[in-house]
Design an enzyme around this catalytic site. Structure first.
Site, PDB file in Angstrom:
ATOM      1  N   CYS A   4     -20.843  11.279  11.197  1.00 25.43           N
ATOM      2  CA  CYS A   4     -20.960  12.458  12.598  1.00 25.43           C
ATOM      3  C   CYS A   4     -19.830  13.568  12.611  1.00 25.43           C
ATOM      4  O   CYS A   4     -20.224  14.463  11.953  1.00 25.43           O
ATOM      5  CB  CYS A   4     -20.939  11.778  13.776  1.00 25.43           C
ATOM      6  SG  CYS A   4     -21.323  13.099  15.091  1.00 25.43           S
ATOM      7  N   CYS A  35     -34.839  17.471  10.993  1.00 24.62           N
ATOM      8  CA  CYS A  35     -35.776  16.992  10.603  1.00 24.62           C
ATOM      9  C   CYS A  35     -36.518  16.362  11.781  1.00 24.62           C
ATOM     10  O   CYS A  35     -35.797  15.575  12.607  1.00 24.62           O
ATOM     11  CB  CYS A  35     -35.490  15.721   9.350  1.00 24.62           C
ATOM     12  SG  CYS A  35     -36.694  14.834   9.176  1.00 24.62           S
ATOM     13  N   CYS A  50     -41.616  17.084   6.383  1.00 31.58           N
ATOM     14  CA  CYS A  50     -42.086  17.854   7.692  1.00 31.58           C
ATOM     15  C   CYS A  50     -41.870  19.168   7.710  1.00 31.58           C
ATOM     16  O   CYS A  50     -41.080  19.871   6.879  1.00 31.58           O
ATOM     17  CB  CYS A  50     -41.210  17.165   8.817  1.00 31.58           C
ATOM     18  SG  CYS A  50     -39.532  17.838   9.078  1.00 31.58           S
ATOM     19  N   ARG A 106     -38.130  12.033  15.486  1.00 28.80           N
ATOM     20  CA  ARG A 106     -37.482  12.452  16.450  1.00 28.80           C
ATOM     21  C   ARG A 106     -37.729  11.981  17.709  1.00 28.80           C
ATOM     22  O   ARG A 106     -37.223  11.608  18.805  1.00 28.80           O
ATOM     23  CB  ARG A 106     -37.384  14.179  16.675  1.00 28.80           C
ATOM     24  CG  ARG A 106     -36.539  14.503  17.708  1.00 28.80           C
ATOM     25  CD  ARG A 106     -35.002  14.340  17.646  1.00 28.80           C
ATOM     26  NE  ARG A 106     -34.065  14.870  18.641  1.00 28.80           N
ATOM     27  CZ  ARG A 106     -34.030  13.963  19.735  1.00 28.80           C
ATOM     28  NH1 ARG A 106     -34.664  12.985  20.031  1.00 28.80           N
ATOM     29  NH2 ARG A 106     -33.074  14.464  20.611  1.00 28.80           N
ATOM     30  N   CYS A 146     -38.141  20.373   7.564  1.00 25.84           N
ATOM     31  CA  CYS A 146     -37.433  20.281   6.514  1.00 25.84           C
ATOM     32  C   CYS A 146     -38.017  21.194   5.301  1.00 25.84           C
ATOM     33  O   CYS A 146     -37.160  21.930   4.678  1.00 25.84           O
ATOM     34  CB  CYS A 146     -37.730  18.980   6.046  1.00 25.84           C
ATOM     35  SG  CYS A 146     -36.882  17.567   6.546  1.00 25.84           S
ATOM     36  N   CYS A 153     -17.515   8.549  18.724  1.00 25.89           N
ATOM     37  CA  CYS A 153     -17.592   9.841  19.071  1.00 25.89           C
ATOM     38  C   CYS A 153     -17.654  10.092  20.463  1.00 25.89           C
ATOM     39  O   CYS A 153     -18.172   9.124  21.162  1.00 25.89           O
ATOM     40  CB  CYS A 153     -18.804  10.353  18.245  1.00 25.89           C
ATOM     41  SG  CYS A 153     -19.412  11.960  18.611  1.00 25.89           S
ATOM     42  N   HIS A 154     -17.460  11.312  20.644  1.00 25.86           N
ATOM     43  CA  HIS A 154     -17.483  11.624  22.111  1.00 25.86           C
ATOM     44  C   HIS A 154     -18.773  11.489  22.815  1.00 25.86           C
ATOM     45  O   HIS A 154     -19.191  11.409  23.994  1.00 25.86           O
ATOM     46  CB  HIS A 154     -16.824  13.169  22.415  1.00 25.86           C
ATOM     47  CG  HIS A 154     -16.267  13.202  23.789  1.00 25.86           C
ATOM     48  ND1 HIS A 154     -15.006  13.441  24.280  1.00 25.86           N
ATOM     49  CD2 HIS A 154     -16.792  13.190  25.033  1.00 25.86           C
ATOM     50  CE1 HIS A 154     -14.843  13.426  25.441  1.00 25.86           C
ATOM     51  NE2 HIS A 154     -16.031  13.275  25.918  1.00 25.86           N
ATOM     52  N   THR A 155     -19.849  11.659  21.799  1.00 24.02           N
ATOM     53  CA  THR A 155     -21.031  11.657  22.367  1.00 24.02           C
ATOM     54  C   THR A 155     -21.438  10.238  22.667  1.00 24.02           C
ATOM     55  O   THR A 155     -22.317  10.204  23.578  1.00 24.02           O
ATOM     56  CB  THR A 155     -22.187  12.131  21.229  1.00 24.02           C
ATOM     57  OG1 THR A 155     -21.642  13.371  20.854  1.00 24.02           O
ATOM     58  CG2 THR A 155     -23.683  12.351  21.739  1.00 24.02           C
ATOM     59  N   CYS A 211     -36.469  13.954   5.964  1.00 24.42           N
ATOM     60  CA  CYS A 211     -37.635  13.437   5.347  1.00 24.42           C
ATOM     61  C   CYS A 211     -38.042  14.256   4.003  1.00 24.42           C
ATOM     62  O   CYS A 211     -39.038  13.653   3.343  1.00 24.42           O
ATOM     63  CB  CYS A 211     -38.925  13.429   6.171  1.00 24.42           C
ATOM     64  SG  CYS A 211     -39.608  14.864   6.766  1.00 24.42           S
ATOM     65  N   HIS A 217     -23.139   6.032  16.273  1.00 23.39           N
ATOM     66  CA  HIS A 217     -24.049   6.969  15.371  1.00 23.39           C
ATOM     67  C   HIS A 217     -23.037   7.315  14.352  1.00 23.39           C
ATOM     68  O   HIS A 217     -23.403   8.343  13.548  1.00 23.39           O
ATOM     69  CB  HIS A 217     -24.573   7.895  16.125  1.00 23.39           C
ATOM     70  CG  HIS A 217     -23.638   9.054  16.876  1.00 23.39           C
ATOM     71  ND1 HIS A 217     -23.192   8.633  18.039  1.00 23.39           N
ATOM     72  CD2 HIS A 217     -23.132  10.215  16.406  1.00 23.39           C
ATOM     73  CE1 HIS A 217     -22.125   9.440  18.344  1.00 23.39           C
ATOM     74  NE2 HIS A 217     -22.231  10.656  17.240  1.00 23.39           N
ATOM     75  N   GLU A 218     -21.839   6.660  13.896  1.00 25.46           N
ATOM     76  CA  GLU A 218     -20.929   7.208  12.972  1.00 25.46           C
ATOM     77  C   GLU A 218     -20.592   6.017  11.969  1.00 25.46           C
ATOM     78  O   GLU A 218     -19.037   5.732  12.125  1.00 25.46           O
ATOM     79  CB  GLU A 218     -19.777   7.709  13.787  1.00 25.46           C
ATOM     80  CG  GLU A 218     -18.857   8.753  13.003  1.00 25.46           C
ATOM     81  CD  GLU A 218     -17.855   9.545  13.815  1.00 25.46           C
ATOM     82  OE1 GLU A 218     -18.070  10.682  13.873  1.00 25.46           O
ATOM     83  OE2 GLU A 218     -16.727   8.831  14.330  1.00 25.46           O
ATOM     84  N   ARG A 226      -9.784   9.833  16.213  1.00 28.30           N
ATOM     85  CA  ARG A 226     -11.121   9.043  15.998  1.00 28.30           C
ATOM     86  C   ARG A 226     -10.313   7.452  15.951  1.00 28.30           C
ATOM     87  O   ARG A 226      -9.556   7.183  15.376  1.00 28.30           O
ATOM     88  CB  ARG A 226     -11.656   9.184  14.749  1.00 28.30           C
ATOM     89  CG  ARG A 226     -12.816  10.178  14.802  1.00 28.30           C
ATOM     90  CD  ARG A 226     -13.974   9.610  15.844  1.00 28.30           C
ATOM     91  NE  ARG A 226     -15.044  10.476  15.523  1.00 28.30           N
ATOM     92  CZ  ARG A 226     -15.410  11.272  16.485  1.00 28.30           C
ATOM     93  NH1 ARG A 226     -14.584  11.785  17.563  1.00 28.30           N
ATOM     94  NH2 ARG A 226     -16.441  11.878  16.245  1.00 28.30           N
TER      95      ARG A 226
END
Ligand code: NAD
Ligand code: AHE
Ligand code: ZN
Length: 368
Positions: free
Chosen positions: A169, A106, A95, A110, A98, A40-42, A92, A62-63, A363
């Site tokens: 993602c 969530c 919290c 974090r 959520c 991903c670009h991130t 979760c 992360h994907e 992608r």
């Protein structure tokens, strides 16, 4: 155990393929074999050094999608052999965030996730005894990962890993921003700035809900053909028009009902807000801007009824919504296959970054 991973030793350097030590799952944690991961670009944003939260050395990614190999004590929602998508936005269900039902953000883990650590404040990855940091709680550029149970969506076993990883993602971010964040209604006019891996999914979300005009904006003329297949009715190249905002306002009798910024460019964010309709236009920021960047507009734009908003992971609650999005793909309600333009082995992961930077891929997916 040992696993293979692409390690980001420092900002601005290519990833390096390494054998990494991975500790097994502790209480509430799960060992997953990652089968495929998108780029991903991130990931590129963090690797470039522009991310204020970017920490090194780390294993980015992360994907992903994969299979559960082992669960730690107390894990009840997944078991070995389950097919899963790791979630950088966990769910979760306990919290304040959520339980509010007002956000998907969530916050249970974090703070440790932002520091590249598991919830107990340690890393499971190391090389020669030196810890390597996790990234976004997922680190899918490793063939095996340990993640908290609350950061796994269990998905159907007949869904192919090399396409549904993208739901981890890009697909969810784009389609979800339309459905969950903006709640775009049938007949609405929509503008999408940036027709890459996220923007094309916003386009297909807008088509899914029955939007009327869907105006795609991109500097890359190559994006038009694919974007038309995914649902744009008009294409605007900012290089071909003196004023993008005026062009969109004229096309839509006063402005679009919704716009989405899918680039991370603060000047474009302003255009995206200002091309929405007086009185009710809503502009959703999806793109991630570099450290220190700020947005600006005349406050009058907001006084006269436009709203500036943002969306992370498409507003999706991962454990609840991701399995449904996988079903939409399997039922052909949304399309993914055409967006995966390149498949690469882990050894070629840097090529995936180059393709993205040159605008030659939508992608790239790494297959383990
Ligand atoms: P991408 O590189 O695939 O697509 C970006 C597109 O924008 C390209 O087609 C490029 O030609 C176009 N573009 C660049 N500058 C432009 C300009 N000035 N005007 C018009 N078009 C321009 O990237 P992507 O993977 O789609 O990610 C897009 C952004 O979304 C990134 O900032 C990424 O970090 C962010 N993102 C945010 C979330 C979230 O949850 N909020 C999730 C995923 C990605
Ligand atoms: N680390 C950056 C922020 C990056 C960011 O906004 N990330 C998005 C997901 S991008 C996925 O490709 C997100 O979910 N943000 C919510 C959060 O809690 O991070 C910075 O500026 O510090
Ligand atoms: Zn992403």
């Amino acid at each position: 155990m040992k696993t293979r991973a692409a390690v980001a030793w420092r900002a601005g350097a290519p990833l390096s393929i390494e054998t990494v030590d991975l500790e097994g799952p502790r209480a509430g944690e799960v060992l997953v074999e990652v089968k495929a991961t998108g780029i991903c670009h991130t990931d590129q944003f963090t690797l470039s050094g522009a991310d204020p939260e970017g920490l090194f050395p780390a294993i980015l990614g992360h994907e992903g999608a994969g299979v559960v190999l082992e669960v730690g004590p107390g894990v009840t929602s997944v078991r070995p052999d389950d097919h899963v998508i790791p979630l950088y936005t966990p769910e979760c269900r306990e919290c304040k965030f959520c339980l509010s039902r007002k956000t998907n953000l969530c916050q249970r883990i974090r703070s440790t996730q932002g520091r590249g650590l598991m919830p107990d404040g340690t890393s499971r990855f190391s090389i020669d005894g030196k810890p390597i940091l996790h990234y976004m709680g997922t680190s899918t550029f490793a063939n095996h990962i340990v993640v908290p149970e609350i950061a796994l969506a269990k998905v159907r076993a007949d869904a192919p890993f090399d396409t549904v990883c993208y739901i981890g993602c890009g697909v969810t971010t784009g389609v979800g921003a339309v459905l969950f964040t903006a709640k775009v209604e049938a007949g609405a006019n929509v503008a999408v700035f940036g027709l890459g891996g996220i923007g094309l999914n916003v386009v297909q979300g807008a088509r899914l809900v029955g939007a009327d005009k869907i105006i795609g904006v991109d500097l890359n003329p190559e994006r038009e053909a694919m974007a038309r297949q995914f649902g744009i009715t008009h294409f605007v190249n900012p290089r071909d028009t003196p004023n993008v905002v005026d062009t969109i306002v004229q096309l839509t009798d006063g402005g679009v009902d919704f716009s989405f910024e899918c680039i991370g460019n603060t000047s474009v964010m302003r255009q995206a807000l200002e091309c929405t309709h007086k009185g009710w236009g809503r502009s959703i920021i999806i793109g991630v801007a570099p450290a220190g960047a700020e947005i600006s507009t005349r406050p009058f734009q907001l006084v006269t009824g436009r709203k500036w908003e943002g969306s992370a992971f498409g507003g999706a609650r991962g454990r609840t919504d991701v399995p449904k999005i996988v079903d939409w793909y399997m039922d052909r309600k949304i399309r993914i296959d055409e967006l995966i333009t390149h498949r690469l082995p882990l050894e070629d992961i840097n090529r995936g970054f180059e393709l993205m930077e040159k605008g030659e891929s939508i992608r790239s997916v790494v297959i383990y």
